[in-house]
Design a protein around this motif. Structure first.
Motif, PDB file in Angstrom:
ATOM      1  N   ALA A  31       0.817  -1.217   0.000  1.00 48.36           N
ATOM      2  CA  ALA A  31       0.000   0.000   0.000  1.00 48.36           C
ATOM      3  C   ALA A  31       0.857   1.276   0.000  1.00 48.36           C
ATOM      4  CB  ALA A  31      -0.965  -0.020   1.184  1.00 48.36           C
ATOM      5  N   PRO A  32       1.832   1.437   0.917  1.00 47.21           N
ATOM      6  CA  PRO A  32       2.658   2.652   0.842  1.00 47.21           C
ATOM      7  C   PRO A  32       3.471   2.760  -0.439  1.00 47.21           C
ATOM      8  CG  PRO A  32       2.898   1.587   2.990  1.00 47.21           C
ATOM      9  CD  PRO A  32       2.166   0.629   2.108  1.00 47.21           C
ATOM     10  N   VAL A  33       4.001   1.623  -0.915  1.00 48.54           N
ATOM     11  CA  VAL A  33       4.784   1.657  -2.146  1.00 48.54           C
ATOM     12  C   VAL A  33       3.923   2.130  -3.315  1.00 48.54           C
ATOM     13  CG1 VAL A  33       6.004   0.225  -3.821  1.00 48.54           C
ATOM     14  CG2 VAL A  33       6.458  -0.069  -1.395  1.00 48.54           C
ATOM     15  N   SER A  34       2.705   1.618  -3.409  1.00 43.30           N
ATOM     16  CA  SER A  34       1.796   2.052  -4.474  1.00 43.30           C
ATOM     17  C   SER A  34       1.432   3.534  -4.313  1.00 43.30           C
ATOM     18  CB  SER A  34       0.530   1.191  -4.457  1.00 43.30           C
ATOM     19  OG  SER A  34       0.845  -0.177  -4.628  1.00 43.30           O
ATOM     20  N   PHE A  35       1.283   3.970  -3.075  1.00 40.65           N
ATOM     21  CA  PHE A  35       0.985   5.377  -2.796  1.00 40.65           C
ATOM     22  C   PHE A  35       2.122   6.275  -3.287  1.00 40.65           C
ATOM     23  CE2 PHE A  35       1.415   8.936   0.265  1.00 40.65           C
ATOM     24  CZ  PHE A  35       0.245   9.615  -0.031  1.00 40.65           C
ATOM     25  N   PHE A  36       3.362   5.865  -3.005  1.00 41.10           N
ATOM     26  CA  PHE A  36       4.516   6.653  -3.448  1.00 41.10           C
ATOM     27  C   PHE A  36       4.646   6.654  -4.963  1.00 41.10           C
ATOM     28  CE2 PHE A  36       6.396   5.127   0.781  1.00 41.10           C
ATOM     29  CZ  PHE A  36       5.753   6.145   1.459  1.00 41.10           C
ATOM     30  N   LEU A  37       4.364   5.528  -5.596  1.00 42.28           N
ATOM     31  CA  LEU A  37       4.422   5.479  -7.060  1.00 42.28           C
ATOM     32  C   LEU A  37       3.391   6.406  -7.685  1.00 42.28           C
ATOM     33  CD1 LEU A  37       4.993   1.670  -7.750  1.00 42.28           C
ATOM     34  CD2 LEU A  37       6.572   3.544  -8.216  1.00 42.28           C
ATOM     35  N   GLY A  38       2.228   6.503  -7.056  1.00 42.48           N
ATOM     36  CA  GLY A  38       1.224   7.436  -7.547  1.00 42.48           C
ATOM     37  C   GLY A  38       1.695   8.883  -7.458  1.00 42.48           C
ATOM     38  N   MET A  39       2.371   9.209  -6.358  1.00 48.71           N
ATOM     39  CA  MET A  39       2.901  10.567  -6.219  1.00 48.71           C
ATOM     40  C   MET A  39       3.961  10.853  -7.277  1.00 48.71           C
ATOM     41  SD  MET A  39       3.290  10.956  -2.083  1.00 48.71           S
ATOM     42  CE  MET A  39       4.074  12.552  -2.315  1.00 48.71           C
ATOM     43  N   HIS A  84       5.204  10.664   5.945  1.00 48.30           N
ATOM     44  CA  HIS A  84       6.092   9.972   6.885  1.00 48.30           C
ATOM     45  C   HIS A  84       5.373   8.818   7.588  1.00 48.30           C
ATOM     46  CE1 HIS A  84       8.471  14.017   7.130  1.00 48.30           C
ATOM     47  NE2 HIS A  84       8.730  13.325   6.025  1.00 48.30           N
ATOM     48  N   ILE A  85       4.096   8.969   7.841  1.00 51.87           N
ATOM     49  CA  ILE A  85       3.326   7.859   8.414  1.00 51.87           C
ATOM     50  C   ILE A  85       3.280   6.691   7.433  1.00 51.87           C
ATOM     51  CG2 ILE A  85       1.001   7.138   9.084  1.00 51.87           C
ATOM     52  CD1 ILE A  85       0.625   9.915  10.322  1.00 51.87           C
ATOM     53  N   ALA A  86       3.086   6.995   6.159  1.00 56.05           N
ATOM     54  CA  ALA A  86       3.072   5.929   5.150  1.00 56.05           C
ATOM     55  C   ALA A  86       4.419   5.221   5.085  1.00 56.05           C
ATOM     56  CB  ALA A  86       2.707   6.522   3.789  1.00 56.05           C
ATOM     57  N   ILE A  87       5.521   5.982   5.177  1.00 58.26           N
ATOM     58  CA  ILE A  87       6.848   5.360   5.197  1.00 58.26           C
ATOM     59  C   ILE A  87       6.990   4.446   6.406  1.00 58.26           C
ATOM     60  CG2 ILE A  87       9.312   5.827   5.420  1.00 58.26           C
ATOM     61  CD1 ILE A  87       8.855   8.414   3.848  1.00 58.26           C
ATOM     62  N   SER A  88       6.510   4.896   7.562  1.00 57.59           N
ATOM     63  CA  SER A  88       6.601   4.087   8.786  1.00 57.59           C
ATOM     64  C   SER A  88       5.768   2.817   8.673  1.00 57.59           C
ATOM     65  CB  SER A  88       6.143   4.913   9.988  1.00 57.59           C
ATOM     66  OG  SER A  88       6.931   6.085  10.136  1.00 57.59           O
ATOM     67  N   THR A 164      12.814   9.465 -10.955  1.00 61.89           N
ATOM     68  CA  THR A 164      12.826   8.257 -11.798  1.00 61.89           C
ATOM     69  C   THR A 164      13.525   7.103 -11.090  1.00 61.89           C
ATOM     70  OG1 THR A 164      12.862   9.646 -13.782  1.00 61.89           O
ATOM     71  CG2 THR A 164      13.497   7.332 -14.030  1.00 61.89           C
ATOM     72  N   ILE A 165      14.648   7.389 -10.452  1.00 59.17           N
ATOM     73  CA  ILE A 165      15.373   6.336  -9.719  1.00 59.17           C
ATOM     74  C   ILE A 165      14.511   5.790  -8.593  1.00 59.17           C
ATOM     75  CG2 ILE A 165      17.361   5.904  -8.221  1.00 59.17           C
ATOM     76  CD1 ILE A 165      18.900   7.962  -9.917  1.00 59.17           C
ATOM     77  N   LEU A 166      13.845   6.675  -7.862  1.00 65.28           N
ATOM     78  CA  LEU A 166      12.991   6.234  -6.765  1.00 65.28           C
ATOM     79  C   LEU A 166      11.837   5.381  -7.274  1.00 65.28           C
ATOM     80  CD1 LEU A 166      12.281   6.270  -3.794  1.00 65.28           C
ATOM     81  CD2 LEU A 166      11.151   8.480  -4.130  1.00 65.28           C
ATOM     82  N   ALA A 167      11.267   5.750  -8.418  1.00 66.29           N
ATOM     83  CA  ALA A 167      10.186   4.952  -8.997  1.00 66.29           C
ATOM     84  C   ALA A 167      10.668   3.548  -9.358  1.00 66.29           C
ATOM     85  CB  ALA A 167       9.606   5.659 -10.217  1.00 66.29           C
ATOM     86  N   LEU A 168      11.853   3.442  -9.942  1.00 64.62           N
ATOM     87  CA  LEU A 168      12.404   2.127 -10.291  1.00 64.62           C
ATOM     88  C   LEU A 168      12.666   1.291  -9.044  1.00 64.62           C
ATOM     89  CD1 LEU A 168      14.913   3.147 -13.119  1.00 64.62           C
ATOM     90  CD2 LEU A 168      12.675   2.037 -13.373  1.00 64.62           C
ATOM     91  N   ILE A 169      13.136   1.919  -7.990  1.00 67.11           N
ATOM     92  CA  ILE A 169      13.377   1.198  -6.733  1.00 67.11           C
ATOM     93  C   ILE A 169      12.068   0.646  -6.174  1.00 67.11           C
ATOM     94  CG2 ILE A 169      14.074   1.501  -4.325  1.00 67.11           C
ATOM     95  CD1 ILE A 169      16.180   3.497  -5.336  1.00 67.11           C
ATOM     96  N   LEU A 170      11.031   1.461  -6.185  1.00 70.83           N
ATOM     97  CA  LEU A 170       9.740   1.015  -5.646  1.00 70.83           C
ATOM     98  C   LEU A 170       9.126  -0.081  -6.505  1.00 70.83           C
ATOM     99  CD1 LEU A 170       8.245   4.478  -4.595  1.00 70.83           C
ATOM    100  CD2 LEU A 170       9.343   2.765  -3.143  1.00 70.83           C
ATOM    101  N   VAL A 171       9.298   0.008  -7.816  1.00 69.33           N
ATOM    102  CA  VAL A 171       8.835  -1.076  -8.687  1.00 69.33           C
ATOM    103  C   VAL A 171       9.577  -2.366  -8.362  1.00 69.33           C
ATOM    104  CG1 VAL A 171       8.782  -1.880 -11.075  1.00 69.33           C
ATOM    105  CG2 VAL A 171       8.037   0.429 -10.535  1.00 69.33           C
ATOM    106  N   VAL A 173      10.622  -3.253  -5.431  1.00 72.05           N
ATOM    107  CA  VAL A 173      10.002  -3.795  -4.221  1.00 72.05           C
ATOM    108  C   VAL A 173       8.737  -4.579  -4.559  1.00 72.05           C
ATOM    109  CG1 VAL A 173       8.913  -3.197  -2.014  1.00 72.05           C
ATOM    110  CG2 VAL A 173      10.963  -1.982  -2.753  1.00 72.05           C
ATOM    111  N   LEU A 174       7.911  -4.025  -5.439  1.00 67.09           N
ATOM    112  CA  LEU A 174       6.688  -4.725  -5.838  1.00 67.09           C
ATOM    113  C   LEU A 174       7.009  -6.029  -6.569  1.00 67.09           C
ATOM    114  CD1 LEU A 174       4.440  -1.778  -7.108  1.00 67.09           C
ATOM    115  CD2 LEU A 174       4.368  -2.932  -4.889  1.00 67.09           C
ATOM    116  N   VAL A 175       8.037  -6.011  -7.414  1.00 66.88           N
ATOM    117  CA  VAL A 175       8.411  -7.229  -8.140  1.00 66.88           C
ATOM    118  C   VAL A 175       8.872  -8.309  -7.169  1.00 66.88           C
ATOM    119  CG1 VAL A 175      10.084  -8.199  -9.766  1.00 66.88           C
ATOM    120  CG2 VAL A 175       8.942  -6.050 -10.294  1.00 66.88           C
ATOM    121  N   LEU A 176       9.655  -7.948  -6.168  1.00 68.86           N
ATOM    122  CA  LEU A 176      10.121  -8.930  -5.187  1.00 68.86           C
ATOM    123  C   LEU A 176       8.965  -9.484  -4.363  1.00 68.86           C
ATOM    124  CD1 LEU A 176      13.411  -7.216  -3.956  1.00 68.86           C
ATOM    125  CD2 LEU A 176      13.220  -9.360  -5.220  1.00 68.86           C
TER     126      LEU A 176
END
Length: 220
Positions: A31-39, A84-88, A164-171, A173-176
């Motif tokens: 959920a937080p990862v998807s939230f960050f990707l949306g941002m 920050h709550i989403a990160i936590s 862009t780098i942050l988006a690739l990192i979060l993707v 996480v979802l792949v793993l």
């Protein structure tokens, strides 16, 4: 012990992460990862002209991007608090899944946690710092003893590249996490198939034994 009872007990001995708590912890990560990707996707129209086109970017575009970034940095305190709550929540999901970890947790969740931490570092060191620089409007002052100074255009490109780098990192996480789900499902399916075969073999042996005894009685 009866093989059928052994199979029944084995069905309850599932790897950690397949139960209710593991599924909820996975949701706390996704959920937080998807939230960050949306941002980050909402910032893609601003980053696209800086990174993915060969056309000359006019100065008016940089002014528009600066206004947008300053507006984001000047957002009410509740906005960064929610972030920050989403990160936590994401970290809590990892800690729940890595409590008494199995082999699958160490492989998939451990790598996901490393990527998640790298993403947080990129967010703090590049994006937050970049927003502060844009808000102050001071780009060309060297830091420390270094004589290198980064101008406005390069600073904004660095921020776009960081997104862009942050988006690739979060993707990643979802792949793993998806890979872990697939591996656990495959292992569970193989385990159930093996247990079913063992039960059928045991039942076949019992049936064959009864037939042999009845045939021997007829001969007598």
């Amino acid at each position: 012990m009866d093989p059928a009872k052994i199979a029944m007990f084995r069905t309850y001995d599932k790897p950690k992460g397949q139960g209710g708590s593991g599924s909820f912890a996975t949701f706390m990560i996704i959920a937080p990862v998807s939230f960050f990707l949306g941002m980050l996707f909402s910032s893609f129209p601003y980053d696209y002209p800086l990174l993915w086109t060969t056309d000359v970017t006019p100065d008016s575009y940089y002014d528009l991007l600066e206004t947008h970034l300053r507006f984001m940095h000047a957002s009410p305190p509740i906005i960064p608090r929610i972030l920050h709550i989403a990160i936590s929540i994401g970290f809590m999901g990892f800690f729940i899944k890595l409590f008494k970890p199995s082999e699958a947790n160490l492989l998939f969740d451990g790598a996901s946690l490393v990527l998640y931490v790298v993403g947080v570092v990129v967010y703090i060191t590049n994006i937050v710092k970049g927003l502060r620089i844009v808000t102050l409007g001071v780009y060309s002052i060297p830091e420390g003893n270094s004589e290198l100074a980064v101008g406005r255009e390069d600073s904004l490109r660095v921020m776009a590249a960081s997104n862009t780098i942050l988006a690739l990192i979060l993707v990643g996480v979802l792949v793993l996490q998806a890979g872990q789900w697939y591996a656990e499902r495959s292992a569970q399916h193989e385990s159930e198939s093996f247990e079913k075969e063992q039960v059928e073999k045991a039942a076949t042996k019992k049936t064959g034994g009864h037939v042999t005894r009845s045939a021997s009685k007829k001969k007598q």
